[in-house]
Design a protein around this motif. Structure first.
Motif, PDB file in Angstrom:
ATOM      1  N   GLU A  82      46.235  72.107  54.282  1.00  0.00           N
ATOM      2  CA  GLU A  82      45.469  71.193  53.438  1.00  0.00           C
ATOM      3  C   GLU A  82      45.096  69.969  54.266  1.00  0.00           C
ATOM      4  O   GLU A  82      45.966  69.154  54.601  1.00  0.00           O
ATOM      5  N   PRO A  83      43.813  69.822  54.628  1.00  0.00           N
ATOM      6  CA  PRO A  83      43.392  68.683  55.451  1.00  0.00           C
ATOM      7  C   PRO A  83      43.706  67.351  54.773  1.00  0.00           C
ATOM      8  O   PRO A  83      43.768  67.263  53.542  1.00  0.00           O
ATOM      9  N   SER A  84      43.874  66.347  55.589  1.00  0.00           N
ATOM     10  CA  SER A  84      44.131  65.005  55.074  1.00  0.00           C
ATOM     11  C   SER A  84      42.989  64.561  54.166  1.00  0.00           C
ATOM     12  O   SER A  84      41.818  64.800  54.473  1.00  0.00           O
ATOM     13  N   PRO A  85      43.319  63.884  53.073  1.00  0.00           N
ATOM     14  CA  PRO A  85      42.257  63.345  52.221  1.00  0.00           C
ATOM     15  C   PRO A  85      41.529  62.180  52.902  1.00  0.00           C
ATOM     16  O   PRO A  85      40.432  61.813  52.482  1.00  0.00           O
ATOM     17  N   TRP A  86      42.141  61.612  53.938  1.00  0.00           N
ATOM     18  CA  TRP A  86      41.484  60.542  54.679  1.00  0.00           C
ATOM     19  C   TRP A  86      40.640  61.202  55.764  1.00  0.00           C
ATOM     20  O   TRP A  86      41.152  61.770  56.723  1.00  0.00           O
ATOM     21  N   GLU A  87      39.337  61.167  55.613  1.00  0.00           N
ATOM     22  CA  GLU A  87      38.391  61.902  56.449  1.00  0.00           C
ATOM     23  C   GLU A  87      38.582  61.675  57.950  1.00  0.00           C
ATOM     24  O   GLU A  87      38.498  62.633  58.726  1.00  0.00           O
ATOM     25  N   PRO A  88      38.838  60.435  58.421  1.00  0.00           N
ATOM     26  CA  PRO A  88      39.003  60.269  59.872  1.00  0.00           C
ATOM     27  C   PRO A  88      40.150  61.111  60.452  1.00  0.00           C
ATOM     28  O   PRO A  88      40.038  61.625  61.567  1.00  0.00           O
ATOM     29  N   ILE A  89      41.213  61.283  59.703  1.00  0.00           N
ATOM     30  CA  ILE A  89      42.333  62.094  60.192  1.00  0.00           C
ATOM     31  C   ILE A  89      41.935  63.569  60.208  1.00  0.00           C
ATOM     32  O   ILE A  89      42.184  64.285  61.189  1.00  0.00           O
ATOM     33  N   ALA A  90      41.325  64.026  59.132  1.00  0.00           N
ATOM     34  CA  ALA A  90      40.873  65.428  59.078  1.00  0.00           C
ATOM     35  C   ALA A  90      39.899  65.723  60.216  1.00  0.00           C
ATOM     36  O   ALA A  90      39.969  66.780  60.850  1.00  0.00           O
ATOM     37  N   GLN A 108      52.323  53.949  61.582  1.00  0.00           N
ATOM     38  CA  GLN A 108      51.202  53.685  60.674  1.00  0.00           C
ATOM     39  C   GLN A 108      50.600  52.304  60.966  1.00  0.00           C
ATOM     40  O   GLN A 108      50.262  51.537  60.064  1.00  0.00           O
ATOM     41  N   GLY A 109      50.479  52.005  62.271  1.00  0.00           N
ATOM     42  CA  GLY A 109      49.843  50.763  62.696  1.00  0.00           C
ATOM     43  C   GLY A 109      50.560  49.501  62.247  1.00  0.00           C
ATOM     44  O   GLY A 109      49.963  48.436  62.166  1.00  0.00           O
ATOM     45  N   GLY A 110      51.860  49.607  61.942  1.00  0.00           N
ATOM     46  CA  GLY A 110      52.612  48.434  61.499  1.00  0.00           C
ATOM     47  C   GLY A 110      52.496  48.171  60.010  1.00  0.00           C
ATOM     48  O   GLY A 110      52.883  47.108  59.536  1.00  0.00           O
ATOM     49  N   ALA A 111      51.991  49.139  59.261  1.00  0.00           N
ATOM     50  CA  ALA A 111      51.886  48.995  57.803  1.00  0.00           C
ATOM     51  C   ALA A 111      53.277  48.840  57.189  1.00  0.00           C
ATOM     52  O   ALA A 111      54.278  49.236  57.794  1.00  0.00           O
ATOM     53  N   PRO A 112      53.351  48.297  55.978  1.00  0.00           N
ATOM     54  CA  PRO A 112      54.665  48.099  55.340  1.00  0.00           C
ATOM     55  C   PRO A 112      55.344  49.404  54.901  1.00  0.00           C
ATOM     56  O   PRO A 112      56.533  49.393  54.603  1.00  0.00           O
ATOM     57  N   THR A 113      54.608  50.505  54.878  1.00  0.00           N
ATOM     58  CA  THR A 113      55.202  51.792  54.486  1.00  0.00           C
ATOM     59  C   THR A 113      54.988  52.814  55.595  1.00  0.00           C
ATOM     60  O   THR A 113      54.066  52.704  56.401  1.00  0.00           O
ATOM     61  N   SER A 114      55.848  53.808  55.605  1.00  0.00           N
ATOM     62  CA  SER A 114      55.747  54.882  56.589  1.00  0.00           C
ATOM     63  C   SER A 114      54.640  55.848  56.194  1.00  0.00           C
ATOM     64  O   SER A 114      54.332  56.005  55.016  1.00  0.00           O
ATOM     65  N   PRO A 115      54.077  56.552  57.168  1.00  0.00           N
ATOM     66  CA  PRO A 115      53.087  57.583  56.848  1.00  0.00           C
ATOM     67  C   PRO A 115      53.740  58.731  56.075  1.00  0.00           C
ATOM     68  O   PRO A 115      54.958  58.951  56.165  1.00  0.00           O
ATOM     69  N   GLN A 116      52.936  59.478  55.357  1.00  0.00           N
ATOM     70  CA  GLN A 116      53.455  60.574  54.531  1.00  0.00           C
ATOM     71  C   GLN A 116      54.203  61.611  55.349  1.00  0.00           C
ATOM     72  O   GLN A 116      55.189  62.173  54.887  1.00  0.00           O
ATOM     73  N   TRP A 117      53.783  61.855  56.569  1.00  0.00           N
ATOM     74  CA  TRP A 117      54.452  62.881  57.363  1.00  0.00           C
ATOM     75  C   TRP A 117      55.914  62.540  57.615  1.00  0.00           C
ATOM     76  O   TRP A 117      56.734  63.440  57.804  1.00  0.00           O
ATOM     77  N   VAL A 118      56.276  61.250  57.598  1.00  0.00           N
ATOM     78  CA  VAL A 118      57.681  60.860  57.754  1.00  0.00           C
ATOM     79  C   VAL A 118      58.503  61.433  56.597  1.00  0.00           C
ATOM     80  O   VAL A 118      59.578  62.003  56.797  1.00  0.00           O
ATOM     81  N   HIS A 119      57.987  61.293  55.387  1.00  0.00           N
ATOM     82  CA  HIS A 119      58.685  61.833  54.211  1.00  0.00           C
ATOM     83  C   HIS A 119      58.794  63.357  54.311  1.00  0.00           C
ATOM     84  O   HIS A 119      59.816  63.934  53.942  1.00  0.00           O
ATOM     85  N   ASN A 120      57.738  63.983  54.819  1.00  0.00           N
ATOM     86  CA  ASN A 120      57.761  65.437  54.978  1.00  0.00           C
ATOM     87  C   ASN A 120      58.861  65.869  55.949  1.00  0.00           C
ATOM     88  O   ASN A 120      59.589  66.823  55.684  1.00  0.00           O
TER      89      ASN A 120
END
Length: 150
Positions: free
Chosen positions: A12-20, A76-88
């Motif tokens: 399932e491609p990322s919903p964020w187009e630049p990543i896909a 995730q560029g220093g964002a306050p939350t981790s990227p989804q793949w971390v949870h995966n």
């Protein structure tokens, strides 16, 4: 390795187009073209969705030890939350990784302490912005080491 057969499931491609688009570029070029997101030295990390079980692919900076192990950094560029793949990865600590034309399976573990510091230094040598990302967030950016499966 029956568990790794799960990576043969639907992607399932990322919903964020630049990543896909980056994943598509990598797969089309075998990683030979530079990434607009993660630079010249990059890989594609495959994880299994913690809830969906579907294959997720993420372009990341290539951090390796030259002995078959890799590290992936959940900055995730220093964002306050981790990227989804971390949870995966936390839910299902296994991954498939494409480095150039080679695709292999890995066991995954999150590291800390001296081991994290060693891998962090390798990562910063490739992508110096990791230090800036850590400075920009209050969370401790997670780092996972991938070891060849089997």
């Amino acid at each position: 390795m029956a568990a790794f057969e799960a990576f043969d499931a639907d992607y399932e491609p990322s919903p964020w187009e630049p990543i896909a688009a980056e994943v598509e570029l990598y797969e089309r070029s075998g990683g030979s073209e530079p990434s607009a997101v993660v630079g010249d030295h990059w890989i594609v990390l495959w994880t299994l969705g913690a809830k969906s079980g579907k294959v997720r692919k993420t372009p990341l900076v290539r951090v390796a030890d030259g002995e078959g192990h890799y590290a992936v950094i959940g900055s995730q560029g220093g964002a306050p939350t981790s990227p989804q793949w971390v949870h995966n990865l936390r839910a299902k600590p296994m991954a498939r990784l494409q480095d150039g034309s080679e695709v292999r399976d890995f066991t995954v573990r999150e590291v800390s302490g001296d081991e994290k510091a060693t891998w962090w230094a390798r990562a910063v040598a490739v992508w110096p912005d990791y230090d800036d990302y850590q400075a920009a967030t209050e969370r401790s950016i997670p780092l996972f080491v991938l070891a060849p499966a089997g």
